[in-house]
Write a protein that holds these residues in place. Structure first.
Motif, mmCIF file in Angstrom:
data_model
loop_
_atom_site.group_PDB
_atom_site.id
_atom_site.type_symbol
_atom_site.label_atom_id
_atom_site.label_comp_id
_atom_site.label_asym_id
_atom_site.label_seq_id
_atom_site.Cartn_x
_atom_site.Cartn_y
_atom_site.Cartn_z
ATOM 1 N N THR A 36 0.832 -1.203 0.000
ATOM 2 C CA THR A 36 0.000 0.000 0.000
ATOM 3 C C THR A 36 0.868 1.255 0.000
ATOM 4 N N ALA A 37 1.938 1.242 0.814
ATOM 5 C CA ALA A 37 2.828 2.397 0.883
ATOM 6 C C ALA A 37 3.504 2.662 -0.456
ATOM 7 N N TRP A 38 3.927 1.606 -1.149
ATOM 8 C CA TRP A 38 4.548 1.780 -2.461
ATOM 9 C C TRP A 38 3.590 2.463 -3.429
ATOM 10 N N LEU A 39 2.332 2.075 -3.412
ATOM 11 C CA LEU A 39 1.360 2.699 -4.316
ATOM 12 C C LEU A 39 1.271 4.197 -4.053
ATOM 13 N N LEU A 40 1.138 4.575 -2.788
ATOM 14 C CA LEU A 40 0.951 5.982 -2.459
ATOM 15 C C LEU A 40 2.211 6.807 -2.731
ATOM 16 N N VAL A 41 3.375 6.204 -2.499
ATOM 17 C CA VAL A 41 4.630 6.899 -2.810
ATOM 18 C C VAL A 41 4.744 7.173 -4.303
ATOM 19 N N LEU A 42 4.465 6.171 -5.111
ATOM 20 C CA LEU A 42 4.654 6.297 -6.552
ATOM 21 C C LEU A 42 3.532 7.086 -7.223
ATOM 22 N N LEU A 43 2.361 7.153 -6.581
ATOM 23 C CA LEU A 43 1.266 7.940 -7.148
ATOM 24 C C LEU A 43 1.551 9.442 -7.095
ATOM 25 N N THR A 44 2.295 9.873 -6.087
ATOM 26 C CA THR A 44 2.478 11.309 -5.861
ATOM 27 C C THR A 44 3.079 12.044 -7.060
ATOM 28 N N PRO A 45 4.180 11.569 -7.654
ATOM 29 C CA PRO A 45 4.704 12.304 -8.818
ATOM 30 C C PRO A 45 3.759 12.289 -10.010
ATOM 31 N N PHE A 46 3.020 11.207 -10.213
ATOM 32 C CA PHE A 46 2.042 11.178 -11.299
ATOM 33 C C PHE A 46 0.968 12.239 -11.080
ATOM 34 N N ASN A 47 0.395 12.252 -9.875
ATOM 35 C CA ASN A 47 -0.664 13.221 -9.579
ATOM 36 C C ASN A 47 -0.151 14.657 -9.608
ATOM 37 N N LEU A 48 1.104 14.856 -9.197
ATOM 38 C CA LEU A 48 1.702 16.196 -9.248
ATOM 39 C C LEU A 48 1.787 16.696 -10.688
ATOM 40 N N ALA A 49 2.176 15.820 -11.586
ATOM 41 C CA ALA A 49 2.288 16.210 -12.996
ATOM 42 C C ALA A 49 0.942 16.663 -13.548
ATOM 43 N N PHE A 50 -0.139 16.010 -13.141
ATOM 44 C CA PHE A 50 -1.477 16.418 -13.588
ATOM 45 C C PHE A 50 -1.915 17.722 -12.928
ATOM 46 N N ALA A 51 -1.515 17.932 -11.666
ATOM 47 C CA ALA A 51 -2.018 19.072 -10.897
ATOM 48 C C ALA A 51 -1.332 20.382 -11.246
ATOM 49 N N ILE A 52 -0.072 20.337 -11.674
ATOM 50 C CA ILE A 52 0.679 21.578 -11.923
ATOM 51 C C ILE A 52 -0.043 22.518 -12.887
ATOM 52 N N PRO A 53 -0.529 22.051 -14.037
ATOM 53 C CA PRO A 53 -1.220 22.989 -14.940
ATOM 54 C C PRO A 53 -2.504 23.560 -14.337
ATOM 55 N N ALA A 54 -3.170 22.807 -13.456
ATOM 56 C CA ALA A 54 -4.437 23.260 -12.877
ATOM 57 C C ALA A 54 -4.234 24.195 -11.697
ATOM 58 N N GLY A 55 -3.052 24.161 -11.095
ATOM 59 C CA GLY A 55 -2.812 24.973 -9.909
ATOM 60 C C GLY A 55 -3.199 24.222 -8.647
ATOM 61 N N PHE A 56 -2.922 24.835 -7.493
ATOM 62 C CA PHE A 56 -3.119 24.152 -6.218
ATOM 63 C C PHE A 56 -4.066 24.904 -5.287
ATOM 64 N N ALA A 57 -4.905 25.755 -5.871
ATOM 65 C CA ALA A 57 -5.790 26.591 -5.049
ATOM 66 C C ALA A 57 -6.972 25.797 -4.520
#
Length: 296
Positions: free
Chosen positions: A189-210
């Protein structure tokens, strides 16, 4: 919490129970995500990023307590592939929830996932897919179609997003099943959450973090904490029984999501919901009873 909580039950019943518990928690998560996206207007990419970042933060104390060696794995590339499938599935799913449509419509479309899992379990994992398992999946899917009533509704393109999420999450579930056959649940479970973070970050950057206010922040944080728990329950389910067996119990989250939508959004389900839900729950309970008798 451990699967040994069920000392007098069969392995299959324990797996089914963990899957039902995961579905109940995911129903709450889905409602919270809709409150943050369709309700508060936050970008689905932003919500997904912070939701899974919080889930990662929840698992870090476990990693620190057990030490980095506890994360040792022989399946790093499989973990990475699973995370990629899950990340794209999360993005499609959260994007679908961002549209103000009844939650049961999205969940009904997500119910195509058991087809992908059952076929994949046979082709890639070599599991035996009995006639009872096929019938449980087919009956459950028929119940989902009755609820959705696709022949009467005009779909927007967003209505198809859950189908894509279903296929991607099915692939992620098969990767999970392969790993937990050999390795512990919580590091997986920890491996999934660790590796998901950079993927989700790449999607979130164009949308912003507000995120607009404290209430929405609290909604996202609670969704993240529950996500960590639900992912753990899901891993426990697959560690206790075959993927093809436990997958039909994922169908039970449909009536659970309907109930959550009614309580929070006052969405009143149509009459065909009850027939479809009866088919879904009935098929899952039949399969659980059948497999338990065979083990005993």
């Amino acid at each position: 919490m451990s699967a040994t909580t069920f000392p007098t039950t069969s392995s299959s019943v324990a797996g089914a129970a963990w899957m039902v518990l995961a579905g109940a928690v995911f129903a709450v998560i889905n409602t919270l995500v809709q409150l943050a996206t369709a309700g508060a207007g936050v970008s689905s990419f932003t919500v997904a990023f912070f939701q899974y970042l919080v889930a990662l933060a929840v698992t870090l104390p476990w990693v620190l307590r057990h030490g980095i060696p506890s994360m040792r794995t022989r399946y790093f590339w499989l973990h990475l592939f699973r995370a990629a499938l899950a990340a794209f599935g999360v993005q499609l799913w959260v994007a679908g929830l961002a549209y103000p449509v009844p939650i049961w419509a999205a969940i009904a479309l997500l119910m195509t996932s058991p087809f992908f899992v059952t076929i994949g379990a046979r082709v890639f994992l070599g599991e035996t897919v009995t006639l009872e398992r096929w019938l449980a999946v087919i009956v459950g899917f028929a119940g989902a179609l009755i609820i959705l009533d696709p022949w009467a509704d005009v779909f927007q393109w967003a209505s198809f997003l859950p189908i894509g999420a279903a296929a991607l999450w099915a692939g992620s579930s098969l990767c999970l099943k392969r790993v937990v056959d050999d390795e512990s649940v919580w590091p997986t479970t920890a491996w999934l959450l660790v590796l998901l973070t950079p993927f989700n970050l790449a999607f979130a950057i164009p949308a912003g973090f507000a995120i607009p206010d404290a209430t929405t922040w609290m909604i996202v944080i609670v969704a993240g904490v529950l996500t960590a728990a639900a992912q753990g329950f899901l891993a426990l389910a697959y560690s206790r029984a075959d993927a093809a067996f436990v997958q039909p119990f994922d169908l039970i989250k449909l009536p659970l999501n309907v109930l959550a939508g009614f309580i929070v959004f006052a969405w009143v389900p149509p009459g065909n919901l009850w027939l479809g839900a009866a088919l879904i729950v009935g098929a899952s309970l039949y399969l659980m009873a059948r497999e338990n008798r065979q083990e005993n």
